[in-house]
Design a protein around this motif. Structure first.
Motif, PDB file in Angstrom:
ATOM      1  N   VAL A 172      16.167  37.544  54.022  1.00 43.46           N
ATOM      2  CA  VAL A 172      14.953  37.297  53.244  1.00 43.46           C
ATOM      3  C   VAL A 172      13.751  37.827  54.016  1.00 43.46           C
ATOM      4  O   VAL A 172      13.624  37.602  55.227  1.00 43.46           O
ATOM      5  N   CYS A 173      12.865  38.526  53.316  1.00 45.68           N
ATOM      6  CA  CYS A 173      11.729  39.188  53.968  1.00 45.68           C
ATOM      7  C   CYS A 173      10.430  38.855  53.239  1.00 45.68           C
ATOM      8  O   CYS A 173      10.437  38.314  52.132  1.00 45.68           O
ATOM      9  N   ASN A 174       9.339  39.218  53.880  1.00 43.88           N
ATOM     10  CA  ASN A 174       8.020  39.085  53.252  1.00 43.88           C
ATOM     11  C   ASN A 174       7.767  40.321  52.392  1.00 43.88           C
ATOM     12  O   ASN A 174       7.008  41.211  52.755  1.00 43.88           O
ATOM     13  N   GLY A 175       8.411  40.370  51.246  1.00 48.76           N
ATOM     14  CA  GLY A 175       8.283  41.515  50.362  1.00 48.76           C
ATOM     15  C   GLY A 175       9.185  42.662  50.790  1.00 48.76           C
ATOM     16  O   GLY A 175       9.730  42.691  51.902  1.00 48.76           O
ATOM     17  N   ALA A 176       9.345  43.632  49.894  1.00 46.02           N
ATOM     18  CA  ALA A 176      10.187  44.786  50.187  1.00 46.02           C
ATOM     19  C   ALA A 176       9.624  45.630  51.321  1.00 46.02           C
ATOM     20  O   ALA A 176      10.381  46.253  52.074  1.00 46.02           O
ATOM     21  N   GLN A 177       8.308  45.642  51.473  1.00 46.78           N
ATOM     22  CA  GLN A 177       7.713  46.473  52.522  1.00 46.78           C
ATOM     23  C   GLN A 177       8.157  46.031  53.907  1.00 46.78           C
ATOM     24  O   GLN A 177       8.411  46.857  54.782  1.00 46.78           O
ATOM     25  N   GLN A 178       8.278  44.713  54.118  1.00 38.41           N
ATOM     26  CA  GLN A 178       8.772  44.265  55.419  1.00 38.41           C
ATOM     27  C   GLN A 178      10.237  44.626  55.599  1.00 38.41           C
ATOM     28  O   GLN A 178      10.672  44.962  56.708  1.00 38.41           O
ATOM     29  N   ALA A 179      11.009  44.575  54.515  1.00 37.80           N
ATOM     30  CA  ALA A 179      12.407  44.978  54.617  1.00 37.80           C
ATOM     31  C   ALA A 179      12.509  46.432  55.070  1.00 37.80           C
ATOM     32  O   ALA A 179      13.332  46.766  55.932  1.00 37.80           O
ATOM     33  N   LEU A 180      11.671  47.301  54.491  1.00 35.63           N
ATOM     34  CA  LEU A 180      11.661  48.707  54.916  1.00 35.63           C
ATOM     35  C   LEU A 180      11.288  48.822  56.390  1.00 35.63           C
ATOM     36  O   LEU A 180      11.875  49.602  57.142  1.00 35.63           O
ATOM     37  N   ASP A 181      10.304  48.053  56.796  1.00 39.31           N
ATOM     38  CA  ASP A 181       9.840  48.102  58.183  1.00 39.31           C
ATOM     39  C   ASP A 181      10.954  47.674  59.145  1.00 39.31           C
ATOM     40  O   ASP A 181      11.176  48.315  60.174  1.00 39.31           O
ATOM     41  N   LEU A 182      11.657  46.595  58.805  1.00 39.27           N
ATOM     42  CA  LEU A 182      12.706  46.090  59.689  1.00 39.27           C
ATOM     43  C   LEU A 182      13.853  47.086  59.808  1.00 39.27           C
ATOM     44  O   LEU A 182      14.375  47.324  60.906  1.00 39.27           O
ATOM     45  N   ILE A 183      14.264  47.652  58.678  1.00 41.92           N
ATOM     46  CA  ILE A 183      15.353  48.630  58.715  1.00 41.92           C
ATOM     47  C   ILE A 183      14.938  49.849  59.534  1.00 41.92           C
ATOM     48  O   ILE A 183      15.708  50.376  60.344  1.00 41.92           O
ATOM     49  N   ALA A 184      13.692  50.287  59.331  1.00 40.52           N
ATOM     50  CA  ALA A 184      13.197  51.438  60.089  1.00 40.52           C
ATOM     51  C   ALA A 184      13.144  51.136  61.584  1.00 40.52           C
ATOM     52  O   ALA A 184      13.454  51.999  62.415  1.00 40.52           O
ATOM     53  N   ARG A 185      12.774  49.930  61.949  1.00 44.66           N
ATOM     54  CA  ARG A 185      12.678  49.567  63.370  1.00 44.66           C
ATOM     55  C   ARG A 185      14.005  49.742  64.104  1.00 44.66           C
ATOM     56  O   ARG A 185      14.031  50.124  65.274  1.00 44.66           O
ATOM     57  N   VAL A 186      15.111  49.424  63.425  1.00 44.11           N
ATOM     58  CA  VAL A 186      16.393  49.461  64.115  1.00 44.11           C
ATOM     59  C   VAL A 186      17.100  50.811  63.959  1.00 44.11           C
ATOM     60  O   VAL A 186      18.124  51.046  64.613  1.00 44.11           O
ATOM     61  N   LEU A 187      16.563  51.705  63.123  1.00 44.84           N
ATOM     62  CA  LEU A 187      17.205  53.000  62.904  1.00 44.84           C
ATOM     63  C   LEU A 187      16.391  54.184  63.406  1.00 44.84           C
ATOM     64  O   LEU A 187      16.939  55.265  63.609  1.00 44.84           O
ATOM     65  N   ILE A 188      15.084  53.976  63.586  1.00 42.67           N
ATOM     66  CA  ILE A 188      14.206  55.109  63.875  1.00 42.67           C
ATOM     67  C   ILE A 188      13.637  54.999  65.281  1.00 42.67           C
ATOM     68  O   ILE A 188      13.199  53.925  65.718  1.00 42.67           O
TER      69      ILE A 188
END
Length: 484
Positions: free
Chosen positions: A186-202
């Motif tokens: 669960v995230c604070n909106g889809a934008q945080q989900a994008l941020d979290l995924i990017a943090r661990v992949l980029i």
């Protein structure tokens, strides 16, 4: 109110008090209109004489920092209390990084209440008149009772268990997503989900491939984290898979309702995308932002439902089905990155607020979300049909819609050359909010058009708004003819 005043020693007491009060007013710590404590009370608190306090108040009043109101007390003067901003340093060790963030242009910002127009075709927003306030209030009361039974510890970064179970069940039914509750974060909106995924992949220099035109905030987010964002063109079937670089670490797509053009990705294109991502070792981020609203043809499941390689990170949001202000979204993650994203979530904000989580879990489990979606679907379908009818009628000399079957915005393209900036300016003068597609393009050739959102505009406002749009288009056409 309590004032933070420190008196040192027994010398120059009045000047110490004066300087601290004046500094507080000038810095904004004492805001305009704030009432100061009565002189008797402040004297007792600071261990000073009442005369010292009264003399200081008088001096600040004489200098227009304070104003006395008979029968009410002493207040910070609204005319003189203007906070002074500290000077900007140019010798910061991190100035280059700061400048990079400062230079980011943020598109798609929603207007403030004061800047809202009467008829706004903004995308990605819903009207509060449709929100089930009574049901949500009852669910919030339930959430408060659940929280009162907790021990006061921090919650889990992946979200409260009842909500994760509710989300897994809902998206399996509505979007064909294959997951268990343990796969949901669960995230604070889809934008945080994008941020979290990017943090661990980029990491700096990594390649991210995304649609062009595409969702600009995602592009800016990936670039801000150091990615080399490669634009991949789209056609009527979606992203052109052959254009995805072989060294891509992440592929960002909106397959069910392409942002912003609206067409769905074909099954053949989806299969090709999954095959390529598996071959090159990339993770696909599927942003399924508003596809629960579908109007034509057979329902299409999510891209994640076709994933047999474990390469799709599915991102969803309740900002479109409920309200953006709730800031509730989620990610369904493949096992390869699930643990890493949960840890990134804990490091960045520990967990999403549990009050709306418990409320939403109750809301979904009672069938209220599906009921709300069905009700909104009928409303949006009517608005969509009305806009399409006008585009096929009196607006047809200028505009044509790109076929789309889902969501609550559509892209319309101009059939004739148009001065877009002038159109937007003239429309605002008659209380119409219009939003060009140009901001979604990066490298691909820009096509002149508009994103017409129909989630936030009331149904009864659509025809009057489109009447004004037609009048503005006729005015621009007339001015263009007379200028020749």
């Amino acid at each position: 109110m309590e004032l933070h005043i420190v008196i040192q020693g027994r010398k120059d007491l009045a000047n110490q008090l004066y300087q601290q009060l004046r500094d507080s007013i000038e810095s904004g710590r004492l805001a305009a209109g704030v009432q100061l404590p009565p002189s008797r009370l402040l004297a007792a608190q600071l261990g000073l004489s009442r005369k010292t306090i009264s003399d200081t108040y008088s001096r600040l009043t004489y200098e227009n920092f304070l104003v006395g109101k008979i029968g009410s007390g002493t207040f910070v003067n609204t005319l003189s209390a203007q906070p002074q901003r500290s000077s900007i340093r140019s010798d910061l060790a991190s100035q280059k990084v700061v400048r990079k963030w400062q230079d980011i242009s943020l598109p798609l910002r929603h207007p403030t209440l004061e800047g809202t127009l009467r008829c706004d075709f903004i995308g990605g927003a819903t009207a509060k008149t449709q929100f089930p306030h009574d049901d949500w209030r009852r669910c919030t009361q339930y959430a408060l009772r659940q929280m009162s039974q907790a021990r006061g510890f921090y919650s889990q970064p992946e979200g409260v268990a009842p909500l994760r179970h509710a989300i897994a069940g809902h998206i399996a039914f509505a979007r064909g997503v294959k997951c268990s509750a343990e796969d949901v974060v669960v995230c604070n909106g889809a934008q945080q989900a994008l941020d979290l995924i990017a943090r661990v992949l980029i990491e700096p220099g990594c390649t991210v491939a995304m649609e062009d035109p595409g969702y600009t905030p995602a592009r800016l987010l990936f670039a801000a984290q150091g990615a080399n964002v490669v634009s991949v063109p789209v056609d009527e079937e979606g992203i052109i898979v052959d254009g995805i670089p072989e060294n891509a670490h992440v592929i960002y797509v909106t397959p069910s309702h392409q942002m912003p053009l609206g067409m769905p990705m074909s099954v053949a294109r989806r299969e090709a995308l999954l095959e390529k991502a598996s071959r090159i070792g990339a993770i696909i981020i599927e942003d399924d932002y508003d596809s629960e609203f579908r109007y034509e043809g057979r329902p299409t499941d999510s891209l994640q439902s076709m994933d047999r390689f474990g390469v799709v990170a599915y991102v969803g949001t309740f900002s479109k089905t409920l309200l953006p202000e709730l800031r509730l979204g989620y990610a369904v993650l493949p096992s390869a990155i699930l643990e890493a994203v949960i840890k990134a979530k804990q490091l960045t904000d520990w967990h999403t607020s549990t009050l709306p989580q418990w409320a939403l879990a109750k809301f979904i489990s009672e069938g209220l979300l599906n009921k709300h979606i069905r009700r909104c679907h009928g409303i949006y379908a009517g608005r969509r049909e009305r806009i399409l009818a006008r585009l096929a009628g009196d607006l047809s000399p200028w505009l044509e819609a790109i076929p789309c079957t889902a969501g609550f915005h559509m892209a319309v393209m101009f059939k004739v050359p148009i001065n877009l900036r002038l159109l937007v300016e003239l429309a605002r003068k008659v209380e119409i909010g219009l939003y060009p597609l140009t901001g979604f393009y990066h490298s691909a050739p820009t096509r002149d058009g508009l994103m017409l959102g129909f989630g936030a505009i009331e149904t009864l406002d659509i025809d009057p708004a489109l009447d004004r749009l037609r009048d503005v288009l006729e005015q621009i056409a007339w001015q263009s003819c007379t200028a020749r």
